[in-house]
Design a protein around this motif. Structure first.
Motif, short mmCIF file in Angstrom:
data_model
loop_
_atom_site.label_atom_id
_atom_site.label_comp_id
_atom_site.label_asym_id
_atom_site.label_seq_id
_atom_site.Cartn_x
_atom_site.Cartn_y
_atom_site.Cartn_z
N ASP A 127 0.83 -1.21 0.00
CA ASP A 127 0.00 0.00 0.00
C ASP A 127 0.86 1.26 0.00
O ASP A 127 0.55 2.25 -0.67
CB ASP A 127 -0.94 0.01 1.21
CG ASP A 127 -2.06 -1.01 1.09
OD1 ASP A 127 -2.28 -1.52 -0.03
OD2 ASP A 127 -2.71 -1.30 2.11
N TYR A 128 1.96 1.20 0.74
CA TYR A 128 2.88 2.34 0.80
C TYR A 128 3.51 2.60 -0.57
O TYR A 128 3.59 3.75 -1.03
CB TYR A 128 3.96 2.07 1.85
CG TYR A 128 5.09 3.07 1.84
CD1 TYR A 128 4.89 4.37 2.32
CD2 TYR A 128 6.34 2.72 1.35
CE1 TYR A 128 5.93 5.30 2.30
CE2 TYR A 128 7.38 3.63 1.34
CZ TYR A 128 7.17 4.93 1.81
OH TYR A 128 8.19 5.83 1.79
N ALA A 131 1.10 4.28 -2.83
CA ALA A 131 0.89 5.70 -2.50
C ALA A 131 2.13 6.54 -2.78
O ALA A 131 2.03 7.76 -2.96
CB ALA A 131 0.48 5.83 -1.03
N GLN A 132 3.31 5.89 -2.77
CA GLN A 132 4.57 6.59 -2.99
C GLN A 132 5.30 5.97 -4.19
O GLN A 132 6.28 5.23 -4.00
CB GLN A 132 5.44 6.51 -1.72
CG GLN A 132 4.78 6.99 -0.46
CD GLN A 132 4.61 8.49 -0.45
OE1 GLN A 132 5.33 9.22 -1.11
NE2 GLN A 132 3.63 8.98 0.31
#
Length: 279
Positions: A127-128, A131-132
């Motif tokens: 998920d990180y 998002a990044q």
């Protein structure tokens, strides 16, 4: 993590994670400062990075009520207890080193030496990364390494699986999440062999047999099929595919059907010959 499940957040020193219910971690705090926690897996275990002040440890605990577990806390305890023999029987410099193991109330705890490196399938960070997008995941960083460095990592895996076979085990549930790579030192570590099993072994669960679908051999879907060293050959072949390129399912299947070696040693010899020939 399934956000629909009721949970509590636990903060231990520098690490935060979630459980279904609060738990007493005084036993862990007595060992040292917790700097990392790994709780998002389906084994029912939670693992911690702990700094004792003299050294770093990797500590695995079973028996807690985790969010993603596919088994009960009691089953997780029995599974971790059973895994201790595997770590004692398989001796290899690339395998994370078991220090000791013991009960703590209803929990069971295993202490290992800490191994530096990044997991090659760190699903808890997906998920990180989404998002990044500017952050490069370890799996992609690994695939972008010079070929020789990746070949060195492969030789470590060949050597480890040859030792696994000599010890009389099948590498059940070995996949990229079981592998750490230290990008600074160029060192490969196998960090999770909990589900390795002694031979002779048969598939007692049919299609639900342990393992990642990306790396499971055909016999790992067939009830009653033998699971043996040729299964290890398949798993390692699938890992090598993932390390060196992108192949269609048909291309993968053709190689598995036509070129599955009878042993890891034979596979290793064939691999090295192909490397020497530059193919």
């Amino acid at each position: 993590m399934n956000k629909n499940k009721a949970s509590v957040t636990v903060q231990l020193d520098d690490a935060a994670f979630s459980l279904k219910r609060p738990a007493d971690f005084s036993w862990l705090s007595s060992i040292g400062r917790v700097f990392q926690a790994f709780s998002q897996n389906d084994s029912g275990n939670i693992s911690f990075g702990v700094d004792t002040g003299k050294e770093k440890l990797f500590i695995k605990a079973a028996g807690l009520e985790t969010l993603e577990s596919v088994c009960t806390p009691q089953e997780a305890v029995e599974n971790l207890k059973a895994a201790m023999e595997v770590y004692e029987d398989i001796r290899h410099p690339a395998l994370i080193r078991l220090r000791r193991h013991y009960p703590v109330g209803n929990l069971y705890v295993a202490e290992f030496g800490w191994a530096e490196g990044d997991c090659l399938h760190d699903h808890w960070n997906f998920d990180y990364y989404e998002a990044q997008p500017e952050v490069v995941p370890p799996a992609r960083r690994f695939k972008e390494l010079p070929v020789e460095k990746r070949l060195d990592a492969c030789r470590t895996l060949f050597s480890f699986l040859e030792e696994t076979a000599r010890a009389g085990y099948v590498a059940v549930d070995l996949y990229d999440a079981s592998i750490l790579y230290d990008f600074k030192r160029g060192r490969t570590t196998i960090c999770d062999i909990d589900l390795f099993r002694k031979t002779p072994l048969v598939n007692t669960a049919g299609e639900g047999y342990y393992g990642s679908e990306r790396f499971k051999a055909p016999e790992e879907y067939i009830l009653g099929a033998a699971v043996d060293e040729r299964t290890n050959v398949f798993t390692l072949g699938a890992l090598l595919f993932s390390f060196f390129g992108n192949f269609t399912p048909a291309e993968r299947q053709r190689c598995y059907d036509e070129k599955r070696f009878v042993s890891i040693a034979a596979f290793s010899a064939g691999w090295e010959e192909a490397v020497r020939q530059g193919t």
